[in-house]
Design a protein around this motif. Structure first.
Motif, PDB file in Angstrom:
ATOM      1  N   ARG B 431      49.463  -7.131   5.701  1.00  0.00           N
ATOM      2  CA  ARG B 431      48.043  -6.868   5.901  1.00  0.00           C
ATOM      3  C   ARG B 431      47.262  -8.159   6.092  1.00  0.00           C
ATOM      4  NH1 ARG B 431      50.785  -2.372   6.271  1.00  0.00           N
ATOM      5  NH2 ARG B 431      49.589  -0.495   5.848  1.00  0.00           N
ATOM      6  N   ASP B 432      47.762  -9.254   5.537  1.00  0.00           N
ATOM      7  CA  ASP B 432      47.100 -10.533   5.745  1.00  0.00           C
ATOM      8  C   ASP B 432      47.524 -11.081   7.111  1.00  0.00           C
ATOM      9  OD1 ASP B 432      45.591 -12.779   4.080  1.00  0.00           O
ATOM     10  OD2 ASP B 432      47.072 -13.747   5.362  1.00  0.00           O
ATOM     11  N   PRO B 433      46.573 -11.619   7.882  1.00  0.00           N
ATOM     12  CA  PRO B 433      46.906 -11.999   9.257  1.00  0.00           C
ATOM     13  C   PRO B 433      47.694 -13.308   9.393  1.00  0.00           C
ATOM     14  CG  PRO B 433      44.605 -12.458   8.829  1.00  0.00           C
ATOM     15  CD  PRO B 433      45.129 -11.767   7.609  1.00  0.00           C
ATOM     16  N   ASP B 434      47.910 -14.017   8.293  1.00  0.00           N
ATOM     17  CA  ASP B 434      48.619 -15.287   8.394  1.00  0.00           C
ATOM     18  C   ASP B 434      49.957 -15.102   9.103  1.00  0.00           C
ATOM     19  OD1 ASP B 434      49.393 -17.953   7.895  1.00  0.00           O
ATOM     20  OD2 ASP B 434      50.551 -17.282   6.156  1.00  0.00           O
ATOM     21  N   CYS B 435      50.146 -15.828  10.219  1.00  0.00           N
ATOM     22  CA  CYS B 435      51.412 -15.697  10.947  1.00  0.00           C
ATOM     23  C   CYS B 435      51.995 -17.086  11.228  1.00  0.00           C
ATOM     24  CB  CYS B 435      51.236 -14.902  12.228  1.00  0.00           C
ATOM     25  SG  CYS B 435      49.790 -15.341  13.189  1.00  0.00           S
ATOM     26  N   PHE B 436      51.757 -17.981  10.289  1.00  0.00           N
ATOM     27  CA  PHE B 436      52.228 -19.355  10.349  1.00  0.00           C
ATOM     28  C   PHE B 436      53.721 -19.423  10.668  1.00  0.00           C
ATOM     29  CE2 PHE B 436      53.688 -23.315   8.477  1.00  0.00           C
ATOM     30  CZ  PHE B 436      52.656 -24.190   8.715  1.00  0.00           C
ATOM     31  N   ASP B 437      54.517 -18.607   9.961  1.00  0.00           N
ATOM     32  CA  ASP B 437      55.973 -18.711  10.100  1.00  0.00           C
ATOM     33  C   ASP B 437      56.475 -18.298  11.482  1.00  0.00           C
ATOM     34  OD1 ASP B 437      57.142 -19.434   7.387  1.00  0.00           O
ATOM     35  OD2 ASP B 437      55.648 -17.918   6.901  1.00  0.00           O
ATOM     36  N   ILE B 438      55.685 -17.510  12.191  1.00  0.00           N
ATOM     37  CA  ILE B 438      56.142 -17.035  13.500  1.00  0.00           C
ATOM     38  C   ILE B 438      55.732 -17.973  14.625  1.00  0.00           C
ATOM     39  CG2 ILE B 438      56.042 -15.091  15.112  1.00  0.00           C
ATOM     40  CD1 ILE B 438      55.589 -13.276  12.728  1.00  0.00           C
ATOM     41  N   TRP B 439      54.587 -18.649  14.474  1.00  0.00           N
ATOM     42  CA  TRP B 439      54.063 -19.414  15.608  1.00  0.00           C
ATOM     43  C   TRP B 439      53.989 -20.912  15.385  1.00  0.00           C
ATOM     44  CZ3 TRP B 439      54.507 -16.409  19.473  1.00  0.00           C
ATOM     45  CH2 TRP B 439      54.259 -15.036  19.326  1.00  0.00           C
ATOM     46  N   HIS B 440      54.100 -21.394  14.166  1.00  0.00           N
ATOM     47  CA  HIS B 440      53.934 -22.824  13.944  1.00  0.00           C
ATOM     48  C   HIS B 440      55.153 -23.589  14.453  1.00  0.00           C
ATOM     49  CE1 HIS B 440      53.082 -26.642  11.897  1.00  0.00           C
ATOM     50  NE2 HIS B 440      51.832 -26.225  11.881  1.00  0.00           N
ATOM     51  N   SER B 441      54.891 -24.755  15.092  1.00  0.00           N
ATOM     52  CA  SER B 441      55.990 -25.482  15.737  1.00  0.00           C
ATOM     53  C   SER B 441      56.958 -26.091  14.729  1.00  0.00           C
ATOM     54  CB  SER B 441      55.427 -26.572  16.649  1.00  0.00           C
ATOM     55  OG  SER B 441      54.653 -27.465  15.875  1.00  0.00           O
ATOM     56  N   SER B 442      56.624 -26.050  13.435  1.00  0.00           N
ATOM     57  CA  SER B 442      57.555 -26.598  12.445  1.00  0.00           C
ATOM     58  C   SER B 442      58.578 -25.547  12.012  1.00  0.00           C
ATOM     59  CB  SER B 442      56.772 -27.065  11.217  1.00  0.00           C
ATOM     60  OG  SER B 442      56.197 -25.951  10.568  1.00  0.00           O
ATOM     61  N   LYS B 443      58.437 -24.333  12.519  1.00  0.00           N
ATOM     62  CA  LYS B 443      59.285 -23.240  12.027  1.00  0.00           C
ATOM     63  C   LYS B 443      60.342 -22.839  13.055  1.00  0.00           C
ATOM     64  CE  LYS B 443      57.462 -22.576   8.011  1.00  0.00           C
ATOM     65  NZ  LYS B 443      58.299 -22.738   6.789  1.00  0.00           N
ATOM     66  N   THR B 444      60.981 -23.850  13.665  1.00  0.00           N
ATOM     67  CA  THR B 444      61.912 -23.520  14.753  1.00  0.00           C
ATOM     68  C   THR B 444      63.368 -23.794  14.391  1.00  0.00           C
ATOM     69  OG1 THR B 444      61.501 -25.702  15.654  1.00  0.00           O
ATOM     70  CG2 THR B 444      60.224 -23.918  16.583  1.00  0.00           C
ATOM     71  N   LYS B 445      63.650 -24.100  13.115  1.00  0.00           N
ATOM     72  CA  LYS B 445      65.045 -24.334  12.714  1.00  0.00           C
ATOM     73  C   LYS B 445      65.862 -23.042  12.832  1.00  0.00           C
ATOM     74  CE  LYS B 445      64.246 -26.563   8.633  1.00  0.00           C
ATOM     75  NZ  LYS B 445      62.997 -26.978   8.312  1.00  0.00           N
ATOM     76  N   GLU B 446      67.183 -23.212  12.863  1.00  0.00           N
ATOM     77  CA  GLU B 446      68.041 -22.024  12.956  1.00  0.00           C
ATOM     78  C   GLU B 446      67.738 -21.069  11.804  1.00  0.00           C
ATOM     79  OE1 GLU B 446      72.160 -22.669  13.706  1.00  0.00           O
ATOM     80  OE2 GLU B 446      72.739 -20.775  12.782  1.00  0.00           O
TER      81      GLU B 446
END
Lengths: 326, 536
Positions: B431-446
């Protein structure tokens, strides 16, 4: 005889270990890990949490170390704990076994009860209307997809006519019923599942029986029996039938391991919490301990069933018994 | 006279009702206790320990047996649950929760701040494999001020932190010396919630009883029965025998199989947007998809409404970004791209893709524009979506192959390792709109969730800001901007938000559909005495 059994039992040990090695390797080779269900595609789960889980389940060790650990526990009859919910695997399996065995035994009994007479009569009256219509009947059972038949029966007998419950094995008020009430309630729930599962199995057994009977009927000793002046009834049911039943024993033996294995599709459609569903879900979740336990139990039963069938043959078939003495 | 003649029959009817049915009328308006609500789930629960429960079935039960400090109300706004109120201090660095004083656990022991502290400790305990630890690791210090006050200080302001306190609180007095991985509590939970655990037969049934002492009020419905029915078709048959009172329908069942007299009489159907969306993600490391114009062209070449008609039978909405229309983060001004194959062809030409050898397919540098969409097995909607995309892209000269893979293989070998060109998947959203983990460029590790390798410094900065801002309006502006930027960049081809399609037996009264759905006021549902089915 005793030495024969001991020898056979000993020879089973390496076969058994081989089976476990292959199974262990295969399920570990499948991509994916038990931790996936908890951690995959859930943005709230950090990589650390995943590593924590992997360590907890010893999945960071080489596969052969994991295998030896597993084997060591198995020797103490410890199947380990499920990765999914932490419950002992043996408890999970024992929770599912009774209903699976109940359904399979009932269905097998029904199959033999119906298929044997069909087979015998078809053989005796070979080419008659009965023979031909029964052939058609059992092959329809063989060919009709079980899930389809199940849904059709549920829809007609369950929903439209309301004669049978559609889902599950017990009513919601099961706990409050008397013992007889409970048995009737479960029986009521199981009629459709058992009939559907038996219908599919009729073809195999009735055809075996018919063929075996046909073979026997043309044997010399049947002609001798007739020549002796015995009534046709006595010839067929005393002399022919006894001998024709021999191959059926093998089939019976071979179906013992099947008693603990449930069919996934079947159990899913009828919402029966049996072994098939448990093992299928465990495979999909890569719950290694539960999958291995299921495979081990299956392997042991298959090996033992073969042995038992051989021993039973020894007692039932005088040709083998006498052959060995000479 | 004329008027009276017309009114007479009406009056007669009125009297008939008022004399004959006085009792039942009163019954119909006044909520009363009793009956059971029987629902079903495809899968069994795994564990009823709140911080370990990650599957939806476990979540359903945990949600009724336990409470968090906060919860979402009908309009998807955070309100107090076990917390009566809270204060946000030091620009969002500190949150002080004031707890309710009238709550006790189902075993009678009072609920206090100690339980909150205990739950927090378990969430950050390295020995406990909880999937929910992430949000709580951002806490610097949690202090128990008194029995009914808790102060939480974060390392830095963290707006989603407040919503994370919707996490169910566990009883310290029962679990303090238990190993969460093996405790029997996992199958016999004791909580503070509106329903008390009664029994659980694996793979068959979970039963709950109403909590007469529940702090909001005693739920009207006495029993909650959760049956495990692993097959959708069977579940639907069981709805028709009224053996279960509620299920989520498929679009086909909703439109074709429930328009019968029986259903109209015995069931209430609902329809509202679900909290999730389906998308096609591009691998942005792939040469073909690096050019934004190509991704925009594909968006113009595909008619999303057609997909909704074909796959969902019209029961869904076009998705324009990473938020659902019900959320305050959703930007109304982002208009979905129209279906315009001409424009698509122009954009592709600008990006250097042309059909040089006139074979019907586009080429660039001597290579044909061809890619493979992969998706997971056992999801018909995704497969059909892939096929529609395949046909539409063929019309603009792009060759598409669709490949279906088993779930674990799909994720481990292809998604996580980024060995894909395009995939079709769905996100269900919190319900919270935070979507940091999906779009932030630091979250691209395997194994992390920005598997498309999206990187936009502006979006990165906004995502950071969105996490640090507590003010609703400011936060909304930030997410509106993110929504806009993502739609321009098209790292995903945003496809659709499917509708949730639940049916509930019509004997249940008090259901009030709201933006959050229908289940939020379950304790206010009730059944008139005359219609109750399950009476012991």
């Amino acid at each position: 005889m005793i030495t024969y059994i001991v020898k056979r039992l000993l020879s089973l040990v390496p076969v058994f270990i081989g089976i476990t090695i292959v199974s262990f390797a295969v399920i570990h080779l499948a991509p994916g890990q038990p931790t996936d269900l908890m951690t995959q595609l859930n943005p709230k789960v950090s990589l650390e949490a995943k590593e924590k889980l992997i360590k907890l389940y010893n999945l960071d060790k080489p596969v052969y170390v994991q295998y030896i650990d597993w084997l060591r526990r198995l020797i103490r009859f410890d199947f380990g704990k499920s990765f999914i919910d932490g419950r002992p695997v043996i408890k999970k399996i024992l929770g599912r076994l009774p209903i699976t065995i109940l359904i399979n035994v009932c269905s097998m009994a029904l199959i033999f009860l119906v298929a044997l007479p069909i087979g015998v009569i078809s053989a005796v009256k070979r080419g008659s209307l009965f023979d031909r219509s029964m052939t058609l009947f059992v092959f329809i059972g063989f060919a009709a997809p079980g899930f389809w038949l199940a849904l059709i029966l549920m829809s007609i007998l369950g929903v439209q006519l309301g004669w049978f419950p559609v889902v599950g094995i017990k009513s919601l008020d099961f706990e409050h019923l008397s013992l007889i009430g409970k048995i009737l309630d479960m029986g009521h729930h199981l009629i459709i599942p058992i009939s559907v599962s038996a219908f599919g199995g009729l073809a195999g057994i009735s055809r075996y029986m018919r063929q075996s009977m046909l073979n026997v009927i043309h044997e010399d000793y049947i002609r001798t029996a007739r020549a002796k002046g015995l009534s046709e009834r006595e010839v067929i049911y005393k002399h022919a039938l006894r001998n024709a039943l021999l191959p059926i024993i093998t089939i019976l033996g071979l179906s013992i391991p099947g008693l603990i294995g449930g069919s996934v599709i079947f159990e899913t459609i009828f919402s029966i919490p049996g072994m098939g569903q448990l093992l299928y879900q465990s495979v999909m979740a890569r719950d290694y301990p539960t999958v291995m336990a299921g495979l081990v139990i299956g392997a042991v039963l298959t090996l033992l069933a073969n042995l038992i069938a051989d021993i039973a043959y020894f007692y039932v078939d005088p040709r083998i018994r006498i052959g060995q003495r000479h | 006279m004329f008027i009276i003649r017309k009114l007479l029959p009406l009056l007669a009817v009125f009297f008939l009702i008022s004399f004959d049915n006085i009792d039942s009328l009163a019954d119909d308006q006044q909520p009363c206790y009793g009956d059971a609500f029987v629902t079903a789930s495809i899968a069994d629960a795994r564990t009823l320990i709140p911080i370990l429960a990650s599957d939806s079935a476990s979540g359903d039960i945990v949600g009724l047996v336990f409470n968090g400090l906060v919860k979402y109300d009908r309009d998807i706004e955070l309100v107090g649950d076990l917390a009566e109120s809270w204060e946000i201090l030091d620009d969002g660095l500190t949150i002080v929760f004031h707890l309710r004083k009238d709550v006790s656990w189902h075993d009678g022991v009072p609920f206090t701040a100690e339980d909150v502290e205990f739950t927090y400790q378990k969430l950050i305990d390295p020995e406990v494999p909880t999937p929910y630890g992430g949000d709580f690791k951002k806490i610097e210090l949690l202090e128990v001020i008194d029995d009914y006050t808790v102060r939480v200080r974060y390392h830095e302001p963290f707006a989603p932190g407040l919503a994370s306190w919707g996490m169910s609180i566990m009883p310290k007095h029962l679990l303090k010396s238990a190993d969460l991985m093996t405790t029997s509590f996992a199958r016999h939970p004791i909580g503070t919630g509106p329903y008390k655990f009664k029994r659980w037969h694996s793979g068959e049934i979970i039963e709950l009883d109403s909590n007469h002492q529940y702090f909001e009020h005693r739920p009207w419905i006495d029993r909650y029965i959760y049956r495990i029915i692993p097959d959708q078709a069977t579940m639907f048959l069981e709805v028709q025998t009224e053996g279960i009172d509620s299920m989520g329908l498929s679009p086909l069942q909703y439109t074709r199989q429930t328009e019968t007299k029986f259903f109209r009489k015995r069931f209430q159907k609902f329809r509202y947007p679900s909290f999730g969306y389906t998308y096609m993600a591009y691998n942005l490391l792939d040469e073909k998809f690096k050019d934004r114009r190509v991704r925009q062209a594909i968006s113009y070449a595909i008619d999303k409404q057609e997909i909704i008609e074909g796959v969902l039978l019209g029961l869904g909405r076009v998705c324009t970004g990473p938020f659902v229309p019900e959320s305050w983060a959703y930007n109304e001004d982002v208009r979905p791209a129209s279906y315009d194959p001409e424009k698509a062809r122009r954009l592709l030409r600008k990006a250097g893709w042309q059909d040089i050898n006139a074979d019907g397919w586009l080429e660039k540098d001597g290579k044909r524009f061809e890619f493979t969409i992969i998706t997971n097995q056992a999801n018909d909607q995704r497969r059909r979506t892939g096929e529609i995309i395949q046909r539409r892209l063929k019309e603009v000269g792009i060759k598409v192959n669709v490949r279906i893979l088993e779930w674990a293989v799909f994720l481990n070998e292809f998604v996580n390792k980024k060995r894909f060109e395009a995939i079709i998947l769905g996100w269900s959203l919190s319900r919270d709109p935070d979507c940091f983990d999906i779009w932030h460029s630091s979250k691209t590790k395997e194994g992390e969730f920005n598997f498309v390798s999206y990187s936009n410094p502006v979006v990165d900065r906004l995502l950071d800001e969105g996490r640090r801002t507590f003010d609703r309006d400011k936060r909304a502006r930030i997410y509106h901007r993110i929504h806009e930027l993502l739609y321009e960049d098209q790292p995903y081809l945003f496809l659709f938000v499917p509708d949730a399609l639940p049916v509930v037996n019509s004997r249940f009264k008090g259901i009030e559909p709201a933006p959050i759905g229908i289940g939020y006021n379950f304790i206010d549902w009730w059944v008139p005495k005359t219609e109750q089915r399950y009476t012991r």
